[in-house]
Design a protein around this motif. Structure first.
Motif, mmCIF file in Angstrom:
data_model
loop_
_atom_site.group_PDB
_atom_site.id
_atom_site.type_symbol
_atom_site.label_atom_id
_atom_site.label_comp_id
_atom_site.label_asym_id
_atom_site.label_seq_id
_atom_site.Cartn_x
_atom_site.Cartn_y
_atom_site.Cartn_z
ATOM 1 N N GLU A 93 2.617 -3.280 13.165
ATOM 2 C CA GLU A 93 3.446 -2.148 13.596
ATOM 3 C C GLU A 93 3.442 -1.032 12.552
ATOM 4 O OE1 GLU A 93 8.015 -1.040 14.968
ATOM 5 O OE2 GLU A 93 7.601 -2.930 13.931
ATOM 6 N N VAL A 94 3.547 -1.391 11.278
ATOM 7 C CA VAL A 94 3.501 -0.393 10.210
ATOM 8 C C VAL A 94 2.200 0.410 10.296
ATOM 9 C CG1 VAL A 94 3.275 -0.089 7.706
ATOM 10 C CG2 VAL A 94 5.034 -1.597 8.626
ATOM 11 N N PHE A 95 1.098 -0.305 10.427
ATOM 12 C CA PHE A 95 -0.204 0.361 10.470
ATOM 13 C C PHE A 95 -0.364 1.165 11.758
ATOM 14 C CE2 PHE A 95 -4.970 0.274 10.458
ATOM 15 C CZ PHE A 95 -5.132 0.959 9.263
ATOM 16 N N ALA A 96 0.147 0.625 12.874
ATOM 17 C CA ALA A 96 0.044 1.337 14.157
ATOM 18 C C ALA A 96 0.812 2.655 14.118
ATOM 19 C CB ALA A 96 0.567 0.445 15.287
ATOM 20 N N ARG A 97 2.005 2.631 13.562
ATOM 21 C CA ARG A 97 2.789 3.874 13.458
ATOM 22 C C ARG A 97 2.073 4.883 12.560
ATOM 23 N NH1 ARG A 97 7.884 3.794 15.537
ATOM 24 N NH2 ARG A 97 8.818 1.759 16.037
ATOM 25 N N PHE A 98 1.456 4.390 11.503
ATOM 26 C CA PHE A 98 0.693 5.258 10.609
ATOM 27 C C PHE A 98 -0.436 5.937 11.382
ATOM 28 C CE2 PHE A 98 -2.758 6.053 7.636
ATOM 29 C CZ PHE A 98 -2.111 6.647 6.559
ATOM 30 N N LEU A 99 -1.133 5.179 12.223
ATOM 31 C CA LEU A 99 -2.249 5.738 12.989
ATOM 32 C C LEU A 99 -1.777 6.709 14.068
ATOM 33 C CD1 LEU A 99 -4.457 2.537 13.444
ATOM 34 C CD2 LEU A 99 -4.844 4.442 11.871
ATOM 35 N N LEU A 100 -0.664 6.403 14.705
ATOM 36 C CA LEU A 100 -0.153 7.282 15.749
ATOM 37 C C LEU A 100 0.226 8.654 15.195
ATOM 38 C CD1 LEU A 100 2.028 4.784 17.831
ATOM 39 C CD2 LEU A 100 -0.112 5.870 18.534
ATOM 40 N N ALA A 101 0.611 8.685 13.922
ATOM 41 C CA ALA A 101 0.950 9.955 13.279
ATOM 42 C C ALA A 101 -0.298 10.709 12.834
ATOM 43 C CB ALA A 101 1.859 9.707 12.081
ATOM 44 N N ARG A 102 -1.470 10.079 12.975
ATOM 45 C CA ARG A 102 -2.739 10.687 12.563
ATOM 46 C C ARG A 102 -3.764 10.493 13.671
ATOM 47 N NH1 ARG A 102 0.327 8.720 8.943
ATOM 48 N NH2 ARG A 102 0.607 9.669 6.874
ATOM 49 N N PRO A 103 -3.633 11.216 14.758
ATOM 50 C CA PRO A 103 -4.491 11.001 15.932
ATOM 51 C C PRO A 103 -5.973 11.242 15.686
ATOM 52 C CG PRO A 103 -3.170 12.996 16.169
ATOM 53 C CD PRO A 103 -2.642 12.277 14.982
ATOM 54 N N LEU A 162 0.809 -1.212 0.000
ATOM 55 C CA LEU A 162 0.000 0.000 0.000
ATOM 56 C C LEU A 162 0.844 1.264 0.000
ATOM 57 C CD1 LEU A 162 -2.785 -0.962 2.556
ATOM 58 C CD2 LEU A 162 -3.006 -0.776 0.081
ATOM 59 N N THR A 163 0.385 2.234 -0.723
ATOM 60 C CA THR A 163 0.975 3.560 -0.652
ATOM 61 C C THR A 163 0.391 4.276 0.562
ATOM 62 O OG1 THR A 163 -0.788 4.540 -1.971
ATOM 63 C CG2 THR A 163 1.108 3.624 -3.168
ATOM 64 N N GLU A 164 0.936 5.433 0.862
ATOM 65 C CA GLU A 164 0.405 6.209 1.987
ATOM 66 C C GLU A 164 -1.052 6.572 1.735
ATOM 67 O OE1 GLU A 164 1.430 10.456 4.069
ATOM 68 O OE2 GLU A 164 3.075 9.053 3.680
ATOM 69 N N ASP A 165 -1.410 6.854 0.495
ATOM 70 C CA ASP A 165 -2.800 7.184 0.176
ATOM 71 C C ASP A 165 -3.712 5.991 0.421
ATOM 72 O OD1 ASP A 165 -2.116 9.737 -0.528
ATOM 73 O OD2 ASP A 165 -2.032 9.327 -2.690
ATOM 74 N N LYS A 166 -3.225 4.780 0.073
ATOM 75 C CA LYS A 166 -4.028 3.580 0.291
ATOM 76 C C LYS A 166 -4.206 3.293 1.781
ATOM 77 C CE LYS A 166 -4.857 1.951 -3.916
ATOM 78 N NZ LYS A 166 -6.205 1.607 -4.404
ATOM 79 N N LEU A 167 -3.139 3.497 2.535
ATOM 80 C CA LEU A 167 -3.244 3.319 3.989
ATOM 81 C C LEU A 167 -4.248 4.300 4.579
ATOM 82 C CD1 LEU A 167 0.468 2.750 5.100
ATOM 83 C CD2 LEU A 167 -1.420 1.132 5.308
ATOM 84 N N GLU A 168 -4.211 5.527 4.099
ATOM 85 C CA GLU A 168 -5.157 6.545 4.564
ATOM 86 C C GLU A 168 -6.588 6.116 4.249
ATOM 87 O OE1 GLU A 168 -6.055 10.302 6.316
ATOM 88 O OE2 GLU A 168 -4.015 9.627 5.867
#
Length: 464
Positions: free
Chosen positions: A216-226, A188-194
Motif C-alpha cells: 500500500e505504501v508503494f502503491a500510494r507513492f506510484l499513484l502520486a507519480r502517474p 526507504l526515504t522518498e528519494d530511495k522509493l523514487e
C-alpha cells in the motif's frame, strides 16, 4: 528474452540441486490440482496419520502428552476426533522446544528458524529438508494459478529488516539469478522509493510481492507519480490482513490483480486465492487446517473461529494443531475455478486485532479503517486497547495536511464503542511496528470471549 533464458538454463540446474524430492513433490501437486475433493481428503488424511505416527514415536513431547491423555491413534478416525489432541500454543513452543524436537534432528537436516510475533520475544523452532522442499514446490504450484512461472522478474516490496540484512553474498547472487529485486519499504526515504520505482519501470517485473502495508505504501507513492508505470502480471499480498481498501489501492496502482496469500514463519503456504477471488484455497496436501471454537471443536461454515494448523511436511519438529493466533471463517461454496481444495472465506485477523467494547461487543479492526476513509488528512493509524475501558489511537498526518478535529474523531469512536470507553488520540511522527517489520492497525491486550455461533453477526466492521 532473458527470463526465458533463465528459465531454460538456470532453473533446470537449480531444480536438480534441490534434489529428486523437490521435483517429485511438484509433480504430485500438479497431478492433484483438479482432483475431486474426496481424493484430496483421502491423501491429506493419510499424510496426517503419518505425521501423528511419527510424533508419538520420535517426538518426546507428543509421546508423553498423548499417552498421558490415554489417547491412541486408533481413536483418531474423523476430523472431529482431532479435538482429543491438545492444541499447541506459542507458549508451549517456547517452554518445550527441546522436547518438541525429533530424536534424530541432524539426520533430517534440521534448520533453525525464529519468529518474534507481536511481542518481539523470539521463538525458535526447526524445519527439515522435507518442509522446505514441499514449501518451494507449493509456492510454484500456487503461483502457477496466477500465470507466474519460475524465472519471472519479481520485485519484493518487503518490510522486514531482518530478512534483508542477513542475506549472504551467495543469497544475493542467487536472488540475482532468480531475477528477484528487493527493497525495504519501511526504511526507504522518498528519494530511495523514487530510485526503486524508476528502476522497476524500466526493468518491468512480471510479479510483485510484499506485505499488504508495504504494498500500500508503494502503491500510494506510484499513484502520486502517474509517469511511473509498473504493470506486473500479478501482485501477491502476504504476512498481513489485506483489507478491501488496500486491495483497491494496490490494484489501481499496478493495474493488475492482487492475490491474498496466507502463511506464517512457523508454517508457510497455508492458503491462497485463485483468479476467482472467492476465498483462499487451503494447501491441503501440505497443511491440515481447522477452524475451531474455544474448546477446540470444529465450527460450521460461516462462523468465525480460531485457526489451527497441522504441518504435514515437517518431521524434525512437527506442529500439530498449532494455534496460529488468527481468526478465520470456512466457506461452504465450491470455487468456480474447478480446484476442490477447501476454501477459507476470509481471514478476519489475529485474535488481538479485535477491540472489545465494555458491553462485550467485538469490534473488527476494519471498523477503524472505514472510519478513516473519510479523513484524507490521515496517512496512517494504529489503535491500541490497554484495558476494557481505555483505547489509544495514534495517527500520522499526511505532509502539509490541515489540522484534524481530534475532539470530533474521539466522539465518533466513543459513540461507536458505547458507554464506559475512554479514547485518547495522539498525532505522532511514526507508528510502532512488530519485530518483523509488520504494521498492525489494531492491537488489544483484552481477551476476546468468543461466542462463535453469534459473533459473526456481532462483528462491527464499518464506521458509524
Amino acid at each position: 528474452m532473458f527470463s526465458n533464458l533463465v528459465r531454460s538454463t538456470v532453473f533446470p540446474i537449480y531444480d536438480r540441486r534441490q534434489g529428486l524430492a523437490f521435483s517429485r513433490y511438484q509433480r504430485r501437486l500438479d497431478g492433484l490440482e483438479f482432483a475431486p475433493l474426496q481424493t484430496i481428503e483421502q491423501v491429506q488424511w493419510e499424510r496426517l496419520h503419518l505425521v501423528l505416527q511419527h510424533a508419538v514415536t520420535h517426538i518426546p513431547y507428543y509421546r508423553d502428552l498423548i499417552s498421558g491423555k490415554g489417547v491412541t491413534l486408533d481413536d483418531i478416525r474423523t476430523p472431529d476426533d482431532l479435538a482429543k489432541l491438545p492444541v499447541l500454543s506459542k507458549t508451549d513452543l517456547q517452554q518445550h522446544a527441546a522436547a518438541l524436537l525429533a530424536e534424530d534432528p541432524q539426520r533430517r537436516g534440521a534448520k533453525s528458524n525464529a519468529t518474534g510475533g507481536s511481542t518481539g520475544t523470539p521463538v525458535q523452532f526447526y524445519q527439515d529438508n522435507s518442509y522446505w522442499d514441499w514449501a518451494k514446490a507449493a509456492q510454484r504450484f500456487t503461483e502457477s494459478w496466477w500465470g507466474i512461472r519460475a524465472g519471472d522478474r519479481t520485485a519484493a516490496i518487503w518490510g522486514c529488516d531482518r530478512d534483508l540484512a542477513l542475506r549472504t553474498w551467495k543469497e544475493r547472487c542467487h536472488q540475482g539469478l532468480q531475477q528477484l529485486r528487493m527493497c525495504n519499504a519501511f526504511a526507504l526515504t522518498e528519494d530511495k522509493l523514487e530510485e526503486f520505482a524508476v528502476m522497476l519501470a524500466g526493468w518491468k517485473p512480471r510479479f510483485v510481492i510484499g506485505y499488504a502495508s508495504a504494498l500500500e505504501v508503494f502503491a500510494r507513492f506510484l499513484l502520486a507519480r502517474p509517469h511511473l508505470h509498473i504493470r506486473p502480471h500479478a501482485v501477491k499480498s502476504t504476512a498481513e490482513i489485506l483489507t478491501a481498501r488496500q486491495r483497491e489501492i494496490i490494484q489501481t496502482a499496478f493495474q493488475a490483480p492482487i492475490y491474498n496469500f496466507y502463511g506464517s514463519r512457523e508454517v508457510n503456504n497455508m492458503a491462497a486465492e485463485c483468479p476467482e477471488h472467492s476465498g483462499l484455497h487451503v494447501n491441503s496436501l501440505c497443511r491440515y487446517i481447522e477452524v475451531v471454537d474455544d474448546k477446540g471443536n470444529p465450527v460450521r461454515a460461516g462462523v468465525p473461529g480460531r485457526i489451527l494448523v497441522t504441518d504435514l511436511t515437517n518431521f524434525v519438529m512437527p506442529f500439530i494443531r498449532y494455534e496460529t493466533g488468527d481468526i478465520g471463517v470456512w466457506s461452504d461454496k465450491a470455487c468456480a475455478c474447478g480446484r476442490a481444495f477447501p476454501l477459507l472465506a476470509e481471514i478476519l485477523g489475529r485474535k488481538s486485532d479485535f477491540i472489545v467494547a465494555p458491553s462485550g461487543k467485538i469490534i473488527h479492526g476494519e471498523f477503524f479503517t472505514h472510519l478513516f476513509y473519510d479523513i484524507p488528512e490521515v496517512a496512517n493509524f494504529q489503535v491500541n486497547q490497554g484495558s476494557l475501558s481505555q483505547l489509544r489511537v495514534d495517527i500520522v498526518l499526511r505532509p502539509g495536511a490541515a489540522a484534524v478535529s481530534l475532539a470530533n474523531l474521539r466522539q465518533r469512536i466513543e459513540n461507536a464503542l458505547g458507554a464506559g470507553m475512554t479514547c485518547q488520540i495522539e498525532i505522532v511522527q511514526q507508528l510502532e511496528r512488530t519485530a518483523s517489520g509488520k504494521h498492525r492497525f489494531t492491537m488489544s491486550s483484552v481477551p476476546v470471549q468468543w461466542h462463535f455461533e453469534r459473533d459473526r453477526e456481532n462483528l462491527m466492521r464499518s464506521g458509524a
